[in-house]
Design a protein around this motif. Sequence first.
Motif, PDB file in Angstrom:
ATOM      1  N   TYR A 149      -6.489   7.065  -4.425  1.00 42.76           N
ATOM      2  CA  TYR A 149      -6.361   7.124  -3.059  1.00 42.76           C
ATOM      3  C   TYR A 149      -6.862   6.567  -2.863  1.00 42.76           C
ATOM      4  O   TYR A 149      -8.159   7.460  -2.345  1.00 42.76           O
ATOM      5  CB  TYR A 149      -5.088   8.033  -3.299  1.00 42.76           C
ATOM      6  CG  TYR A 149      -3.675   7.908  -3.938  1.00 42.76           C
ATOM      7  CD1 TYR A 149      -2.761   7.290  -3.644  1.00 42.76           C
ATOM      8  CD2 TYR A 149      -3.723   8.849  -5.683  1.00 42.76           C
ATOM      9  CE1 TYR A 149      -1.498   7.393  -4.694  1.00 42.76           C
ATOM     10  CE2 TYR A 149      -2.754   8.924  -6.254  1.00 42.76           C
ATOM     11  CZ  TYR A 149      -1.651   8.186  -6.432  1.00 42.76           C
ATOM     12  OH  TYR A 149      -0.738   7.971  -6.713  1.00 42.76           O
TER      13      TYR A 149
ATOM     14  N   ASN B  29      -4.403   9.025   1.317  1.00 39.93           N
ATOM     15  CA  ASN B  29      -3.312   9.538   1.005  1.00 39.93           C
ATOM     16  C   ASN B  29      -2.417   7.994   0.180  1.00 39.93           C
ATOM     17  O   ASN B  29      -1.247   7.953   0.413  1.00 39.93           O
ATOM     18  CB  ASN B  29      -1.921   9.984   1.826  1.00 39.93           C
ATOM     19  CG  ASN B  29      -0.812  10.411   0.874  1.00 39.93           C
ATOM     20  OD1 ASN B  29      -1.373  10.917   0.085  1.00 39.93           O
ATOM     21  ND2 ASN B  29       0.271  10.684   1.922  1.00 39.93           N
ATOM     22  N   ARG B  30      -2.817   6.562   0.123  1.00 36.05           N
ATOM     23  CA  ARG B  30      -2.696   6.046  -0.402  1.00 36.05           C
ATOM     24  C   ARG B  30      -2.945   5.507  -1.213  1.00 36.05           C
ATOM     25  O   ARG B  30      -4.163   4.696  -1.241  1.00 36.05           O
ATOM     26  CB  ARG B  30      -3.252   4.413   0.872  1.00 36.05           C
ATOM     27  CG  ARG B  30      -2.162   4.551   2.383  1.00 36.05           C
ATOM     28  CD  ARG B  30      -0.721   4.104   1.754  1.00 36.05           C
ATOM     29  NE  ARG B  30       0.237   4.006   3.301  1.00 36.05           N
ATOM     30  CZ  ARG B  30       1.061   3.905   3.827  1.00 36.05           C
ATOM     31  NH1 ARG B  30       2.207   3.193   3.124  1.00 36.05           N
ATOM     32  NH2 ARG B  30       1.785   4.486   4.923  1.00 36.05           N
TER      33      ARG B  30
ATOM     34  N   PRO C 154       0.870  -1.165  -0.103  1.00 32.26           N
ATOM     35  CA  PRO C 154       0.372   0.431  -0.139  1.00 32.26           C
ATOM     36  C   PRO C 154       1.080   1.152  -0.657  1.00 32.26           C
ATOM     37  O   PRO C 154       1.314   2.113   0.723  1.00 32.26           O
ATOM     38  CB  PRO C 154      -1.163   0.208   1.921  1.00 32.26           C
ATOM     39  CG  PRO C 154      -0.398  -1.308   2.090  1.00 32.26           C
ATOM     40  CD  PRO C 154       0.335  -2.055   1.387  1.00 32.26           C
TER      41      PRO C 154
ATOM     42  N   LYS D   2      -5.026   3.016  -3.629  1.00 38.99           N
ATOM     43  CA  LYS D   2      -5.732   1.378  -3.684  1.00 38.99           C
ATOM     44  C   LYS D   2      -6.298   1.414  -5.096  1.00 38.99           C
ATOM     45  O   LYS D   2      -6.839  -0.024  -5.060  1.00 38.99           O
ATOM     46  CB  LYS D   2      -7.079   2.315  -2.564  1.00 38.99           C
ATOM     47  CG  LYS D   2      -6.893   2.855  -1.720  1.00 38.99           C
ATOM     48  CD  LYS D   2      -6.504   1.917  -0.334  1.00 38.99           C
ATOM     49  CE  LYS D   2      -7.947   1.441  -0.179  1.00 38.99           C
ATOM     50  NZ  LYS D   2      -7.303   0.152   0.735  1.00 38.99           N
TER      51      LYS D   2
ATOM     52  N   GLU E 161      -2.651  -6.297   0.587  1.00 40.41           N
ATOM     53  CA  GLU E 161      -1.616  -6.764   0.100  1.00 40.41           C
ATOM     54  C   GLU E 161      -0.173  -8.193  -0.646  1.00 40.41           C
ATOM     55  O   GLU E 161      -0.017  -7.935  -1.348  1.00 40.41           O
ATOM     56  CB  GLU E 161      -0.746  -6.370   1.490  1.00 40.41           C
ATOM     57  CG  GLU E 161      -0.735  -5.686   2.545  1.00 40.41           C
ATOM     58  CD  GLU E 161       0.444  -5.223   3.506  1.00 40.41           C
ATOM     59  OE1 GLU E 161       0.739  -7.145   4.119  1.00 40.41           O
ATOM     60  OE2 GLU E 161       0.541  -4.509   4.294  1.00 40.41           O
TER      61      GLU E 161
ATOM     62  N   ASP F 169       2.036   4.712  -1.021  1.00 43.90           N
ATOM     63  CA  ASP F 169       1.861   6.330  -0.228  1.00 43.90           C
ATOM     64  C   ASP F 169       1.556   6.984  -1.943  1.00 43.90           C
ATOM     65  O   ASP F 169       2.004   6.775  -3.081  1.00 43.90           O
ATOM     66  CB  ASP F 169       2.059   7.075   0.863  1.00 43.90           C
ATOM     67  CG  ASP F 169       4.035   7.176   0.257  1.00 43.90           C
ATOM     68  OD1 ASP F 169       3.818   7.890  -0.792  1.00 43.90           O
ATOM     69  OD2 ASP F 169       4.594   7.481   1.803  1.00 43.90           O
ATOM     70  N   ARG F 170       1.059   8.424  -1.293  1.00 45.02           N
ATOM     71  CA  ARG F 170       1.017   9.105  -3.417  1.00 45.02           C
ATOM     72  C   ARG F 170       2.116   9.858  -3.675  1.00 45.02           C
ATOM     73  O   ARG F 170       2.794   9.300  -4.780  1.00 45.02           O
ATOM     74  CB  ARG F 170       0.267  10.446  -3.373  1.00 45.02           C
ATOM     75  CG  ARG F 170      -0.503  10.428  -4.324  1.00 45.02           C
ATOM     76  CD  ARG F 170      -0.815  12.166  -3.632  1.00 45.02           C
ATOM     77  NE  ARG F 170      -2.239  11.834  -3.474  1.00 45.02           N
ATOM     78  CZ  ARG F 170      -3.442  11.860  -3.959  1.00 45.02           C
ATOM     79  NH1 ARG F 170      -3.421  12.442  -5.560  1.00 45.02           N
ATOM     80  NH2 ARG F 170      -4.281  11.646  -2.935  1.00 45.02           N
TER      81      ARG F 170
END
Length: 285
Positions: free
Chosen positions: A132, A135-136, A36, A138, A173, A38-39
């Motif tokens: 996202y 901020n993850r 996962p 998806k 994951e 982040d941006r």
Amino acid sequence: MTPLTHRTAFSRFALHALLLCALQGYMQTAQAQVLPLDRDTVKAIFASSPAFTIYKNNYFITGVPLDKPVSAENSDAKFQVSFKQRLFNKPILGSYIHLVYTQKSFWDIYKSSSPFRETNYNPGLMVVRPLYKNNRLKGAMAFSFEHESNGRDSIYSRSWNYLAFAYSKVVSERLICGLKVWLPFINPTEGNPDLIDYIGYGEAELHWTIKKKLLFLDFVGRKGAANDLRGNMQVDISYKAWKAGNQYLMLQWFYGNSESLVNYAEKQNMLRIGIMFKPQYYRFY
């Protein structure tokens, strides 16, 4: 056992093996190839990775049918070459533009002259937008315009164009699922006016990391537009047998129609084995 009984038993064994691998992936807690992210990490991947990369799985495999007597006439080699070219490193309105190309060939290597039976060409232009949440990463959505044909003429000509929308989701994951739907444009005077009855209006995908950096399962399935069982499914199991490099041993099972364009109405039940080269990240990168 008769030869047919042997093949039936082998077909059941192959199916059970695929289901066992899927069950093993469900029971294990191994971490996936895609984390996962982040941006900022996703942007850094786009900016630092080569613009020219693998798109879909690249492979060279060979195998036999599971539902008929094995012979040089129905055994073959199949290989796929697929790549993409990112046109800009920086996103445009949050999206990335790619040229994509996939070529799939069927080679009758066991016949005396070893002719190529069929080659399908699939170029396209694709716009990908990562998605996202908190901020993850998806998942992603993509729009594409694509063409597919076999480059032949007369009664063997097969081709179609389509606009497509795809959505991929990082379920966990270890698991990524996707759905792609298309609006086809088919010339009824070409040699495949009923192609949609066999390939339908979309496909579902599943990418499962059974064991981190070692064992993977990829599934894709289509349901034909006709009100019957026309369609197909393909299961790829890949195992990283070498520590260095990007080579994997691969087992592929294909069942259904339209494995190739020229014989899209013919049903196939093929089991093949060979070598695969996988993209570093899943395709929505």
